[in-house]
Write a protein that holds these residues in place. Structure first.
Motif, short mmCIF file in Angstrom:
data_model
loop_
_atom_site.label_atom_id
_atom_site.label_comp_id
_atom_site.label_asym_id
_atom_site.label_seq_id
_atom_site.Cartn_x
_atom_site.Cartn_y
_atom_site.Cartn_z
N LEU A 442 33.38 63.66 33.11
CA LEU A 442 32.61 62.31 33.10
C LEU A 442 31.07 62.40 32.48
O LEU A 442 30.50 61.59 32.60
CB LEU A 442 32.53 61.95 34.67
CG LEU A 442 33.86 61.79 35.19
CD1 LEU A 442 33.59 61.42 36.78
CD2 LEU A 442 34.24 60.40 34.67
N TYR A 446 31.47 64.34 27.01
CA TYR A 446 33.00 64.25 26.98
C TYR A 446 33.10 62.67 27.26
O TYR A 446 33.95 62.08 26.25
CB TYR A 446 33.61 64.69 28.19
CG TYR A 446 33.78 66.26 28.07
CD1 TYR A 446 34.64 67.02 27.65
CD2 TYR A 446 32.38 67.04 27.92
CE1 TYR A 446 35.00 68.42 27.40
CE2 TYR A 446 32.46 68.53 27.76
CZ TYR A 446 33.79 68.99 27.32
OH TYR A 446 33.89 70.42 27.34
N GLN A 447 32.96 61.95 28.42
CA GLN A 447 33.26 60.61 28.65
C GLN A 447 32.82 59.64 27.32
O GLN A 447 31.66 59.83 27.00
CB GLN A 447 32.76 59.90 30.07
CG GLN A 447 33.31 58.78 30.09
CD GLN A 447 32.76 58.25 31.54
OE1 GLN A 447 31.97 58.93 32.16
NE2 GLN A 447 33.48 57.24 32.24
N GLN A 452 36.11 55.42 28.74
CA GLN A 452 37.45 56.10 28.86
C GLN A 452 37.10 57.67 29.07
O GLN A 452 36.10 58.21 28.30
CB GLN A 452 38.22 55.78 27.55
CG GLN A 452 39.55 56.48 27.60
CD GLN A 452 40.15 56.33 26.16
OE1 GLN A 452 39.61 55.58 25.32
NE2 GLN A 452 41.60 56.56 26.25
N ILE A 453 37.95 58.33 29.63
CA ILE A 453 37.77 59.79 30.16
C ILE A 453 39.03 60.36 28.56
O ILE A 453 39.81 59.98 28.50
CB ILE A 453 38.22 60.13 31.38
CG1 ILE A 453 37.41 59.51 32.15
CG2 ILE A 453 38.62 61.70 31.38
CD1 ILE A 453 38.03 59.92 33.70
N HIS A 468 40.82 60.94 38.62
CA HIS A 468 39.59 61.79 38.77
C HIS A 468 39.09 61.15 40.24
O HIS A 468 38.41 62.37 40.81
CB HIS A 468 38.81 61.40 37.59
CG HIS A 468 38.66 62.75 36.74
ND1 HIS A 468 39.35 63.23 36.12
CD2 HIS A 468 37.34 63.18 36.64
CE1 HIS A 468 38.78 64.17 35.48
NE2 HIS A 468 37.67 64.26 35.68
N LYS A 497 29.71 57.40 37.73
CA LYS A 497 30.37 57.84 36.36
C LYS A 497 31.81 57.17 36.44
O LYS A 497 32.56 56.56 35.47
CB LYS A 497 30.33 59.09 36.12
CG LYS A 497 28.99 59.57 35.63
CD LYS A 497 29.14 61.19 35.59
CE LYS A 497 27.63 61.86 35.47
NZ LYS A 497 27.75 63.28 35.32
N ASN A 501 34.48 54.13 34.15
CA ASN A 501 35.62 54.48 33.77
C ASN A 501 36.64 53.30 34.34
O ASN A 501 37.49 52.85 33.69
CB ASN A 501 36.36 55.65 34.08
CG ASN A 501 37.74 56.04 33.68
OD1 ASN A 501 38.45 56.38 34.59
ND2 ASN A 501 37.92 56.20 32.54
#
Length: 890
Positions: A442, A446-447, A452-453, A468, A497, A501
């Motif tokens: 997150l 990365y995120q 989107q993850i 998650h 975070k 998402n």
């Protein structure tokens, strides 16, 4: 009294710097793929791995490295017969295996501590020539309906002609690493083995970094680089140091002259092929192997001792006794750590399973380096306009981290939903690492900016189940149970975070805006009639029962987190109400009456709904885990937790009163149980009983070793769907599937999978707290035996654990009846596979996927310290608190 290992974890940063962070396979990964067509397996095959320098990471047997994989230490072997030096484990690519990629070696992770102060693994190395060509050729000849051709099938272990190579790491201090390699000759005759502990620098200088150096000095090898400074490698066994460079042998691979005569495969050429000029006579380079020859009598053993330290004269000096004393002391500390960790009521066989499952998790921590923007540039692409290219829309992703991987060979890259389950298992032994892993995906590195993850390396843009939030809340509760207080600041960061998402899911995966979700792939591969990530042959789209259930669980968990945060800051009550209302609308949509609904009243089950272009809808009547997952979307909220926020209760009641459709669906949320809990679920009691009747039917989902992913009834009555001239079918297949969907490793049509079983157990415990002892069901269905839902949860847990426990014949079901695993030198070694045969419990798929299969460490530990009355008294928030009498025993 706090044990030694726990004290290390309380000040863990320096102790975590070095660990088993090398992959078992770097070749064939997306990171190393620079082909125009994106065929990673073919672009960088095993045949090139010994000669070609990697770009983003390293691999090796029983490997250790620093947390940025600057300097690597691993074990290489040669039995005098193999055609190549054994520097890495061999396996088949996706195209070579009749059931996809598959490692063809026997190695076992048997012990470890969270700080990596102690690690131990066992590798069974044959004394005959390794049958590389036979394994490839025979597997290629076999179809999907045949078993895989394994190393045991070749007969190479007949007569016990193999070595047990036991690699033990122990830290004398955070920067002082001891490696003890013990070789046991299990064969009937004396046998020689060359053991080559190998130290090398990852090739970072090819991309512009400064070049480090290794050189021979008095007493060993000095390693110097900009990041680590100086390190010293010493060996207490007589040896010959072989120096070369970690550089590609371009002459061998591409027919181009080498800039230096000393290249990556020099040690293989020197040892196996006798090329004396292959290694550097000046005793310097960026890779060195210490060539130790062991002549081992039958039934005997020999040992190599190696030390990598931050000073040339580490504590204990060159004494064998002092070396062994440190290793044995660390092993004793590992025993102490697990004795304190595990409930006293846990049996010895279960303790062994838990400890090796944890060991597998710890050995599966690997360095993952991948700068997508740089990778795209190196492909000659514009990273700001790389649509249509694998991961081209993820140019922001920049990884340089130690990550828990699903499997060290078959899946040496993170997968989002795997990582969530792995974090839960990790929280049993190392809460800080578990929190860091959940936080990592997150993070802004990365995120995706849209929320989107990233799913997994082969396609970051694919969609994994959104688990998650569930994992984060559970890890928080585990920490609170262990320490008395959770990490409020961490949970608050995660909540914000996760909110991004959640918004991505609502905006991107609800096609009609009617609170029913599509999702696509959702990790369950070929469980459906069609490839759910691809355009449907009928046109239209799927309303997915599992996608919608995942989102319902997401709402419930975000509500839980909001209530926890609201204890210190009431502003979060508004968020709690928002997530409650999201859930309410999903519950109504799932249970909408009529043909265009997921619930089938005749079958008493949930199904995916095929939405056709003309506006018609059709249920796809496949009884699978897809229709069981709505059962997982259930959460009970303790009385104290709810009563702490009367404003929320008032606003929720007003919301339900305003919407008549919601009131009937969520009556149990509005009316507390006799103990005061509030239950949120996608079903009422009537529908719950009907789904449970199928779940607990041994002719459908309840197998002897857990819940199957597909109803066994589809073995006799396959589901068929006609689209144009083609018939699509789904048949119960308890082992590997015959489907080519998602490559060879697509096997959700019957086997037992641990992650979804874990969610079923969680759901049953929540339902038990909500309904109490008064609610009982037949288990198994039709048996006449009635159980509470707590007893049902424990029964499923016992069946899952039984996969790994030895039976009266000494065999563990996970080995599928192979007699060798009952032999003296095999019987205490356990593999934790990717999934398991739906009828006999045999391990299938990736053989070291201790990742989410590591959840088996949680189940026996949980139920050994818990009974139903404890749970009713303490509620779900106290599930991991030990009974007072157990605390007193400590």
């Amino acid at each position: 009294m706090v044990n030694t290992e726990q004290r290390r974890l309380d000040d863990a940063a320096p102790w975590r710097r070095w660990g088993p962070y090398l992959s078992e396979r770097q070749w064939g990964t997306v990171r190393e793929d620079y082909s125009p067509g994106g065929d990673a397996w073919s672009y960088f095959p095993h045949e090139q791995a010994r000669s070609r320098a990697y770009r983003w990471g390293e691999d090796g047997i029983a490997g250790f490295s620093d947390d940025e994989q600057t300097l690597c230490l691993a074990v290489a072997l040669w039995n005098g017969q193999d055609p190549i030096l054994k520097e890495r484990f061999f396996g088949l690519t996706n195209a070579e295996g009749n059931h996809g990629e598959d490692v063809k070696e026997y190695y076992f992770y048997v012990d470890g501590t969270p700080s990596h102060s102690y690690q131990r693994m066992v590798y069974k190395y044959p004394q005959r020539a390794y049958p590389y060509e036979d394994l490839v050729a025979t597997n290629r000849e076999r179809g999907r309906d045949a078993f895989e051709y394994e190393l045991l099938d070749t007969g190479i272990f007949e007569g016990n002609r193999y070595f047990d190579v036991i690699a033990e790491y122990a830290k004398a201090g955070p920067e002082d690493i001891l490696l003890r390699i013990t070789v046991h000759n299990r064969g009937p005759e004396r046998a020689g083995l060359r053991v080559l502990p190998t130290l090398w620098f990852r090739n970072t200088w090819a991309a512009g970094g400064s070049r480090p150096r290794l050189r021979q000095v008095e007493g060993g090898v000095e390693a110097v680089c900009e990041r680590l400074g100086a390190r010293w490698l010493s060996c207490l066994t007589e040896h010959e140091p072989l120096f070369t460079e970690n550089e590609t042998n371009t002459e061998r691979l591409f027919g181009q002259p080498n800039p230096s005569p000393y290249v990556k495969d020099a040690v293989d050429r020197y040892v196996v092929h006798g090329e004396k000029g292959a290694v550097n006579p000046d005793h310097e380079g960026t890779k060195v192997a210490l060539d130790c020859f062991l002549d081992v009598p039958p039934g005997g053993s020999a040992t190599v001792r190696v030390r990598l330290a931050d000073r040339p004269d580490p504590a204990g000096g060159g004494s064998t006794d002092a070396f062994d004393m440190i290793v044995d002391e660390r092993r004793s500390e590992a025993d102490e750590f697990f004795d304190d960790l595990l409930p006293p009521r846990l049996g010895d066989a279960e303790r062994q399973v838990v400890r090796q499952a944890v060991a597998g998790l710890l050995w599966s921590k690997q360095y993952f380096g991948y700068d997508v923007e740089q990778w795209l540039i190196e492909h000659g692409l514009d990273p700001l306009n790389a649509t249509g290219v694998r991961n081209g829309e993820w140019n922001h992703l920049y990884a340089r981290d130690v990550i828990s991987m699903p499997d060290t060979w078959e899946y040496p890259w993170f997968a989002a939903w795997d990582l969530a389950f792995q974090a839960v298992a990790f929280a049993l032994v190392d809460t800080e690492f578990a929190k860091g892993q959940l936080d990592l995906l997150l993070s802004r590195r990365y995120q995706h900016p849209n929320g989107q993850i990233p799913a997994y390396e082969w396609n970051f843009g694919d969609v994994n189940p959104p688990v998650h939030a569930w994992a984060a809340y559970l890890v928080h509760e585990l920490e609170k149970a262990r320490t008395g207080s959770g990490d409020h600041d961490w949970l608050e960061r995660m909540f914000h975070k996760l909110g991004k998402n959640f918004t991505w899911w609502v905006n991107r995966k609800d096609a009609d805006g009617n609170n029913v979700f599509q999702g696509g792939f959702l990790g369950l591969d070929n469980i459906g009639v069609f490839d759910r990530s691809a355009p449907l042959p009928t046109g239209g789209y799927l309303d997915q029962a599992d996608g919608t259930a995942w989102m319902a669980l997401y709402c419930q968990t975000m509500l839980q987190i909001a209530l926890e945060l609201a204890v210190e800051d009431p502003v979060y009550l508004e968020d709690a109400q928002t997530y409650f209302e999201h859930f309410a609308w999903i519950a109504v949509a799932v249970n909408a009456p009529g043909k265009a609904a997921m619930w089938d009243e005749d079958d008493g089950f949930f199904y995916d709904l095929l939405r056709l272009p003309g506006g018609d809808a059709e249920r796809l009547r496949v009884r699978s885990m897809v229709g069981l997952l709505p059962l997982a979307a259930v959460t009970v909220y303790d009385r104290a937790e709810v009563e702490r926020h009367p404003q929320l209760l008032t606003e929720a009641a007003e919301f339900l009163d305003r919407h008549a459709a919601l009131t009937s669906m969520l009556s149990e949320a509005k009316t507390p149980s006799p103990r005061g809990e509030r239950l949120l679920a996608l079903f009422d009691e009537s529908r719950l009983r009907r789904v449970l009747a199928r779940l607990l039917d041994e002719n459908e989902f309840l197998g002897p070793y857990g819940i199957r992913s597909l109803s066994k009834q589809h073995g006799e009555r396959p589901f068929e769907f006609r689209a144009g001239d083609r018939v699509y079918s789904v048949t119960y297949q308890p082992a590997e599937s015959d489907s080519g969907m998602f490559g060879g490793n697509s096997n959700w049509r019957g086997p037992v999978w641990f992650p979804v079983n874990a969610l079923m157990i969680r759901a049953l415990l929540n339902l038990y707290v909500g309904y109490g002892d008064e609610f009982t069901v037949e288990c198994p269905t039709g048996s006449g035996v009635r159980m509470t839902l707590f007893e049902v949860a424990r029964e499923i847990s016992d069946r899952l654990t039984r996969i790994f426990l030895p039976g009266p014949d000494g065999l563990r079901p996970c080995y599928g009846g192979q007699r060798i695993f009952a032999d003296e030198n095999w019987r205490d070694l356990i593999l934790f596979s990717e999934y398991f045969h739906g009828d006999n419990g045999a391990g299938l798929g990736a053989t070291h996927q201790t990742g989410w299969t590591g959840l088996v460490a949680v189940f026996p530990s949980l139920f050994a310290g818990l009974d139903g009355q404890d749970l009713l008294e303490r509620g779900m928030s106290g599930i991991f608190h030990r009974p007072p009498e157990e605390e007193e025993q400590r």
